[in-house]
Design a protein around this motif. Sequence first.
Motif, PDB file in Angstrom:
ATOM      1  N   GLY A   1      -0.697  -8.968  20.176  1.00 53.17           N
ATOM      2  CA  GLY A   1       0.660  -8.442  20.201  1.00 53.17           C
ATOM      3  C   GLY A   1       1.317  -8.331  18.836  1.00 53.17           C
ATOM      4  N   GLU A   2       0.670  -8.852  17.806  1.00 54.72           N
ATOM      5  CA  GLU A   2       1.223  -8.799  16.451  1.00 54.72           C
ATOM      6  C   GLU A   2       1.092  -7.384  15.878  1.00 54.72           C
ATOM      7  OE1 GLU A   2       0.633 -11.467  12.489  1.00 54.72           O
ATOM      8  OE2 GLU A   2      -1.136 -11.061  13.692  1.00 54.72           O
ATOM      9  N   GLU A   3       2.100  -6.944  15.145  1.00 55.06           N
ATOM     10  CA  GLU A   3       2.036  -5.623  14.526  1.00 55.06           C
ATOM     11  C   GLU A   3       1.131  -5.656  13.304  1.00 55.06           C
ATOM     12  OE1 GLU A   3       6.034  -4.171  13.804  1.00 55.06           O
ATOM     13  OE2 GLU A   3       5.873  -3.061  15.674  1.00 55.06           O
ATOM     14  N   LEU A   4       0.190  -4.716  13.267  1.00 55.99           N
ATOM     15  CA  LEU A   4      -0.768  -4.599  12.172  1.00 55.99           C
ATOM     16  C   LEU A   4      -0.772  -3.168  11.669  1.00 55.99           C
ATOM     17  CD1 LEU A   4      -3.615  -6.492  14.002  1.00 55.99           C
ATOM     18  CD2 LEU A   4      -2.226  -7.412  12.152  1.00 55.99           C
ATOM     19  N   ARG A   5      -1.437  -2.957  10.541  1.00 56.92           N
ATOM     20  CA  ARG A   5      -1.603  -1.611  10.000  1.00 56.92           C
ATOM     21  C   ARG A   5      -2.857  -1.580   9.151  1.00 56.92           C
ATOM     22  NH1 ARG A   5       1.487  -2.100   4.668  1.00 56.92           N
ATOM     23  NH2 ARG A   5       2.033  -4.282   4.793  1.00 56.92           N
ATOM     24  N   VAL A   6      -3.384  -0.399   8.959  1.00 56.55           N
ATOM     25  CA  VAL A   6      -4.509  -0.193   8.061  1.00 56.55           C
ATOM     26  C   VAL A   6      -3.936   0.442   6.799  1.00 56.55           C
ATOM     27  CG1 VAL A   6      -6.699   1.003   7.722  1.00 56.55           C
ATOM     28  CG2 VAL A   6      -6.123   0.081   9.963  1.00 56.55           C
ATOM     29  N   VAL A   7      -4.386  -0.050   5.654  1.00 55.33           N
ATOM     30  CA  VAL A   7      -3.877   0.423   4.371  1.00 55.33           C
ATOM     31  C   VAL A   7      -5.052   0.895   3.518  1.00 55.33           C
ATOM     32  CG1 VAL A   7      -2.626  -0.245   2.283  1.00 55.33           C
ATOM     33  CG2 VAL A   7      -1.955  -1.200   4.486  1.00 55.33           C
ATOM     34  N   ALA A   8      -4.917   2.078   2.932  1.00 52.69           N
ATOM     35  CA  ALA A   8      -5.908   2.591   1.981  1.00 52.69           C
ATOM     36  C   ALA A   8      -5.392   2.311   0.577  1.00 52.69           C
ATOM     37  CB  ALA A   8      -6.113   4.088   2.169  1.00 52.69           C
ATOM     38  N   VAL A   9      -6.251   1.706  -0.258  1.00 54.59           N
ATOM     39  CA  VAL A   9      -5.863   1.380  -1.628  1.00 54.59           C
ATOM     40  C   VAL A   9      -6.896   1.927  -2.606  1.00 54.59           C
ATOM     41  CG1 VAL A   9      -4.602  -0.706  -0.948  1.00 54.59           C
ATOM     42  CG2 VAL A   9      -7.009  -0.872  -1.599  1.00 54.59           C
ATOM     43  N   ASN A  10      -6.472   2.059  -3.838  1.00 56.22           N
ATOM     44  CA  ASN A  10      -7.349   2.502  -4.913  1.00 56.22           C
ATOM     45  C   ASN A  10      -8.499   1.506  -5.067  1.00 56.22           C
ATOM     46  OD1 ASN A  10      -8.353   2.662  -7.703  1.00 56.22           O
ATOM     47  ND2 ASN A  10      -6.730   4.154  -7.989  1.00 56.22           N
ATOM     48  N   VAL A  11      -9.703   1.999  -5.270  1.00 62.88           N
ATOM     49  CA  VAL A  11     -10.887   1.145  -5.390  1.00 62.88           C
ATOM     50  C   VAL A  11     -10.796   0.202  -6.589  1.00 62.88           C
ATOM     51  CG1 VAL A  11     -13.382   1.172  -5.805  1.00 62.88           C
ATOM     52  CG2 VAL A  11     -12.386   2.777  -4.207  1.00 62.88           C
ATOM     53  N   THR A  12     -10.230   0.669  -7.687  1.00 62.99           N
ATOM     54  CA  THR A  12     -10.189  -0.143  -8.904  1.00 62.99           C
ATOM     55  C   THR A  12      -8.885  -0.905  -9.085  1.00 62.99           C
ATOM     56  OG1 THR A  12      -9.412   1.751 -10.201  1.00 62.99           O
ATOM     57  CG2 THR A  12     -11.793   1.374 -10.111  1.00 62.99           C
ATOM     58  N   ASN A  13      -7.873  -0.620  -8.256  1.00 59.22           N
ATOM     59  CA  ASN A  13      -6.588  -1.300  -8.374  1.00 59.22           C
ATOM     60  C   ASN A  13      -5.971  -1.416  -6.981  1.00 59.22           C
ATOM     61  OD1 ASN A  13      -4.021  -2.219  -8.864  1.00 59.22           O
ATOM     62  ND2 ASN A  13      -3.516  -0.690 -10.396  1.00 59.22           N
ATOM     63  N   VAL A  14      -6.164  -2.552  -6.324  1.00 60.49           N
ATOM     64  CA  VAL A  14      -5.713  -2.714  -4.939  1.00 60.49           C
ATOM     65  C   VAL A  14      -4.196  -2.715  -4.796  1.00 60.49           C
ATOM     66  CG1 VAL A  14      -7.816  -3.882  -4.206  1.00 60.49           C
ATOM     67  CG2 VAL A  14      -5.861  -5.235  -5.002  1.00 60.49           C
ATOM     68  N   ASP A  15      -3.475  -2.819  -5.897  1.00 60.41           N
ATOM     69  CA  ASP A  15      -2.017  -2.743  -5.836  1.00 60.41           C
ATOM     70  C   ASP A  15      -1.533  -1.302  -5.683  1.00 60.41           C
ATOM     71  OD1 ASP A  15      -1.695  -5.484  -6.082  1.00 60.41           O
ATOM     72  OD2 ASP A  15      -1.736  -5.388  -8.267  1.00 60.41           O
ATOM     73  N   TRP A  16      -2.427  -0.344  -5.867  1.00 60.96           N
ATOM     74  CA  TRP A  16      -2.084   1.072  -5.780  1.00 60.96           C
ATOM     75  C   TRP A  16      -2.367   1.550  -4.357  1.00 60.96           C
ATOM     76  CZ3 TRP A  16      -3.637   4.993 -10.094  1.00 60.96           C
ATOM     77  CH2 TRP A  16      -3.005   6.206  -9.849  1.00 60.96           C
TER      78      TRP A  16
ATOM     79  N   LEU B   1      -2.484   3.987  -1.352  1.00 56.22           N
ATOM     80  CA  LEU B   1      -2.594   5.435  -1.189  1.00 56.22           C
ATOM     81  C   LEU B   1      -2.009   5.911   0.134  1.00 56.22           C
ATOM     82  CD1 LEU B   1      -6.257   5.759  -2.486  1.00 56.22           C
ATOM     83  CD2 LEU B   1      -4.145   6.062  -3.790  1.00 56.22           C
ATOM     84  N   ALA B   2      -2.140   5.097   1.183  1.00 54.80           N
ATOM     85  CA  ALA B   2      -1.606   5.479   2.497  1.00 54.80           C
ATOM     86  C   ALA B   2      -1.568   4.263   3.413  1.00 54.80           C
ATOM     87  CB  ALA B   2      -2.462   6.568   3.131  1.00 54.80           C
ATOM     88  N   ASN B   3      -0.671   4.312   4.397  1.00 53.31           N
ATOM     89  CA  ASN B   3      -0.552   3.300   5.449  1.00 53.31           C
ATOM     90  C   ASN B   3      -0.696   3.986   6.798  1.00 53.31           C
ATOM     91  OD1 ASN B   3       0.555   0.618   4.286  1.00 53.31           O
ATOM     92  ND2 ASN B   3       1.772   2.181   3.270  1.00 53.31           N
ATOM     93  N   SER B   4      -1.349   3.321   7.728  1.00 52.26           N
ATOM     94  CA  SER B   4      -1.366   3.838   9.097  1.00 52.26           C
ATOM     95  C   SER B   4      -0.046   3.454   9.759  1.00 52.26           C
ATOM     96  CB  SER B   4      -2.527   3.231   9.889  1.00 52.26           C
ATOM     97  OG  SER B   4      -2.236   1.891  10.248  1.00 52.26           O
ATOM     98  N   PRO B   5       0.253   4.057  10.901  1.00 51.89           N
ATOM     99  CA  PRO B   5       1.379   3.544  11.685  1.00 51.89           C
ATOM    100  C   PRO B   5       1.052   2.119  12.145  1.00 51.89           C
ATOM    101  CG  PRO B   5       0.638   5.679  12.517  1.00 51.89           C
ATOM    102  CD  PRO B   5      -0.364   5.230  11.510  1.00 51.89           C
TER     103      PRO B   5
END
Length: 114
Positions: free
Chosen positions: A86-101, A103-107
Amino acid sequence: MRVSSILSLCAAPAIVSALTLNAPSNLVTGQLTNITWVSGPRDWPRWTLFLMGPGIWDLRQIVAEDVDPSIEYITTTFPVTKVTPGEELRVVAVNVTNVDWVLANSPFFKLTTA
């Protein structure tokens, strides 16, 4: 640098990511699920996918590394132990060389237990 050079840089088109992550299908922990996306020709050539909780730094799982956007989906299994039903989750795409960057979030989505 001359003023004309500065103005030409300002007029250059911005590179904007068209990457769109969809909410995963089959949202049951411990079972196979597909994560799909749509990307554009100017998107990053590779990225990493994370499963994130509701918080900004709430990493639950590295779903995939060095993802090729041309395949437009990945099949994975979400963990049973790192997720509360029941917890809200999301998938996040990040730059391969810099995870702080990011690129996109799922709903946001919710997993159920098997």
